[in-house]
Design an enzyme around this catalytic site. Structure first.
Site, short mmCIF file in Angstrom:
data_model
loop_
_atom_site.label_atom_id
_atom_site.label_comp_id
_atom_site.label_asym_id
_atom_site.label_seq_id
_atom_site.Cartn_x
_atom_site.Cartn_y
_atom_site.Cartn_z
N HIS A 1 107.12 66.11 50.19
CA HIS A 1 108.19 66.49 51.11
C HIS A 1 108.17 65.57 52.33
O HIS A 1 108.33 66.02 53.46
CB HIS A 1 108.00 67.95 51.55
CG HIS A 1 108.19 68.93 50.44
ND1 HIS A 1 107.93 70.27 50.57
CD2 HIS A 1 108.62 68.76 49.17
CE1 HIS A 1 108.18 70.89 49.42
NE2 HIS A 1 108.60 70.00 48.55
C1 LIG Z 1 108.13 64.88 42.45
C2 LIG Z 1 108.90 65.61 43.54
C3 LIG Z 1 109.11 66.98 43.43
C4 LIG Z 1 109.83 67.65 44.40
N1 LIG Z 1 110.06 69.00 44.27
C5 LIG Z 1 110.78 69.65 45.20
C6 LIG Z 1 111.09 71.04 45.05
O1 LIG Z 1 110.72 71.69 44.07
N2 LIG Z 1 111.81 71.65 46.05
C7 LIG Z 1 112.26 70.97 47.16
O2 LIG Z 1 112.90 71.57 48.00
N3 LIG Z 1 111.99 69.66 47.30
C8 LIG Z 1 111.27 68.98 46.36
N4 LIG Z 1 111.00 67.65 46.53
C9 LIG Z 1 111.44 66.99 47.76
C10 LIG Z 1 112.91 66.59 47.74
O3 LIG Z 1 113.26 66.09 46.45
C11 LIG Z 1 113.15 65.51 48.80
O4 LIG Z 1 112.64 65.96 50.04
C12 LIG Z 1 114.64 65.23 48.97
O5 LIG Z 1 115.20 64.78 47.75
C13 LIG Z 1 114.84 64.19 50.05
O6 LIG Z 1 116.22 63.92 50.14
P1 LIG Z 1 116.73 62.56 50.75
O7 LIG Z 1 118.20 62.61 50.72
O8 LIG Z 1 116.06 62.32 52.06
O9 LIG Z 1 116.17 61.40 49.80
P2 LIG Z 1 116.39 61.18 48.24
O10 LIG Z 1 116.74 62.46 47.54
O11 LIG Z 1 115.18 60.42 47.79
O12 LIG Z 1 117.67 60.26 48.18
C14 LIG Z 1 117.62 58.89 48.53
C15 LIG Z 1 118.61 58.19 47.63
O13 LIG Z 1 118.81 56.86 48.11
C16 LIG Z 1 118.83 56.00 47.00
N5 LIG Z 1 118.47 54.67 47.48
C17 LIG Z 1 117.25 54.19 47.86
N6 LIG Z 1 117.34 52.93 48.26
C18 LIG Z 1 118.63 52.56 48.16
C19 LIG Z 1 119.34 51.37 48.43
N7 LIG Z 1 118.74 50.28 48.92
N8 LIG Z 1 120.66 51.37 48.21
C20 LIG Z 1 121.30 52.46 47.75
N9 LIG Z 1 120.68 53.62 47.46
C21 LIG Z 1 119.36 53.66 47.67
C22 LIG Z 1 117.83 56.59 46.03
O14 LIG Z 1 118.08 56.14 44.72
C23 LIG Z 1 118.12 58.09 46.19
O15 LIG Z 1 119.13 58.54 45.32
C24 LIG Z 1 110.30 66.94 45.54
C25 LIG Z 1 110.08 65.58 45.64
C26 LIG Z 1 109.39 64.92 44.64
C27 LIG Z 1 109.19 63.42 44.79
#
Ligand SMILES: Cc1cc2nc3c(=O)[nH]c(=O)nc-3n(C[C@H](O)[C@H](O)[C@H](O)COP(=O)(O)OP(=O)(O)OC[C@H]3O[C@@H](n4cnc5c(N)ncnc54)[C@H](O)[C@@H]3O)c2cc1C
Length: 284
Positions: free
Chosen positions: A219
């Site tokens: 997280h």
């Molecule tokens: C293994 C795992 C299990 C998890 N389980 C849970 C759970 O059960 N419950 C829960 O609440 N949370 C869970 N989490 C946490 C949750 O998934 C993350 O906190 C959340 O997805 C973060 O959201 P975000 O939008 O910050 O980043 P992300 O969801 O990582 O989104 C970032 C996006 O940006 C894209 N990206 C990256 N670089 C570039 C670039 N240069 N150009 C264009 N696009 C790009 C990536 O492909 C991705 O789609 C888990 C995380 C992991 C890793």
């Protein structure tokens, strides 16, 4: 940081021209801790007999549980895979409960290449997953390794004593969670044969060392936090705009000043909804 927005010293270390000195970029990294107490059961789960617990292969054929799900969306695959889950309070909890315990009928003890396939191999495991939420540590950092955007940054969580939790509350919370899992297991002695991970043959210090070496999190958040104009560590204003430049917003798990709730995803969805409202309203 690669665009010149971040802590001056960090940018200059890599020869990046500083457009905006924002010390909070990459600081304040939070995470949570998870560990698993894995048990061997006396018997295999009858429901898993002859099942692969895997997605259909290239031939499109799934195991019997998949067929059951495919037919009428029933059976174990219609669930989230958890047998039971609850929240609890450790001895270091604040206002809100800080432990989440989940029972899984698989051999799960962390994420590594191949973990999912391995988790399904044995059909006689009961995992009690312990998640320690509302962690104290806010000392993690993200820094650049180079100016090549294809390089991963250096993500240093500074877990446990490396971080800001000087009283060791996070470690204590995890240990309390393990004790709770063991109390639950003790009441299941008619179906559990023994504890295989971490195993009972460690003393208190041994268990601490095991947690220290094995706890993980997923997280990661808070490295671009929203904050007041006079907060030198704040990166964003309340409308997700990077303070000090025009036309740049950040909307993701990095915007929180403190890691929210027990799981983070729904809070990420909420800031995303909020950000789209703000952006639409400001561009009408
Ligand atoms: C293994 C795992 C299990 C998890 N389980 C849970 C759970 O059960 N419950 C829960 O609440 N949370 C869970 N989490 C946490 C949750 O998934 C993350 O906190 C959340 O997805 C973060 O959201 P975000 O939008 O910050 O980043 P992300 O969801 O990582 O989104 C970032 C996006 O940006 C894209 N990206 C990256 N670089 C570039 C670039 N240069 N150009 C264009 N696009 C790009 C990536 O492909 C991705 O789609 C888990 C995380 C992991 C890793």
């Amino acid at each position: 940081m690669l665009s010149g927005i971040g802590p001056r010293a960090e940018l200059e270390r890599h020869g990046i021209a500083v457009r905006l000195d924002r010390p909070g970029v990459g600081a304040n990294l939070h995470d949570r801790y998870e560990v698993c107490v894995v048990h061997r059961m006396i018997h295999d789960y009858a429901i898993f007999k002859d099942q692969t617990l895997n997605v259909p292969g290239r031939d499109g054929k799934g195991d019997g549980l998949f067929v059951e799900w495919d037919k009428d969306r029933g059976g174990p695959y219609s669930t989230n895979g958890s047998l039971a889950a609850f929240v609890a309070r450790s001895s270091v909890a604040g206002v809100d409960p800080d432990l989440y315990v989940m029972a899984l009928p698989i051999d799960f003890h962390g994420y590594y290449p191949g973990y999912a396939a391995e988790a399904a191999l044995k059909h006689d495991r009961l995992t009690l997953l312990v998640l320690k939420a509302h962690t104290q540590n806010r000392g993690g950092t993200i820094t650049l390794v180079s100016t090549d955007p294809r390089d991963r940054p250096l993500i240093d969580f500074r877990y446990f004593e490396e971080g800001t939790d000087v009283e060791g509350k996070d470690m204590q919370g995890v240990l309390d969670g393990i004790a709770l899992a063991r109390r639950i297991a003790a009441r299941l002695s008619s179906i559990i044969a023994d504890e295989v991970i971490p195993g009972r043959n460690t003393d208190e210090q041994g268990l601490r060392d095991w947690v220290h070496n094995n706890a993980w999190g997923h997280h990661a958040s808070c490295t671009c936090k929203i904050g007041a104009a006079d907060d030198s560590q704040a990166v964003l204003d309340g409308d997700f705009r990077v303070r000090g430049v025009h036309g740049l917003r950040v909307v993701d798990a990095s915007v929180f000043p403190r890691i929210p709730a027990i799981f983070v995803c729904s809070a990420v969805y909420m800031v995303s909804e909020r950000a789209s409202d703000v952006i639409i309203a400001q561009n009408r």
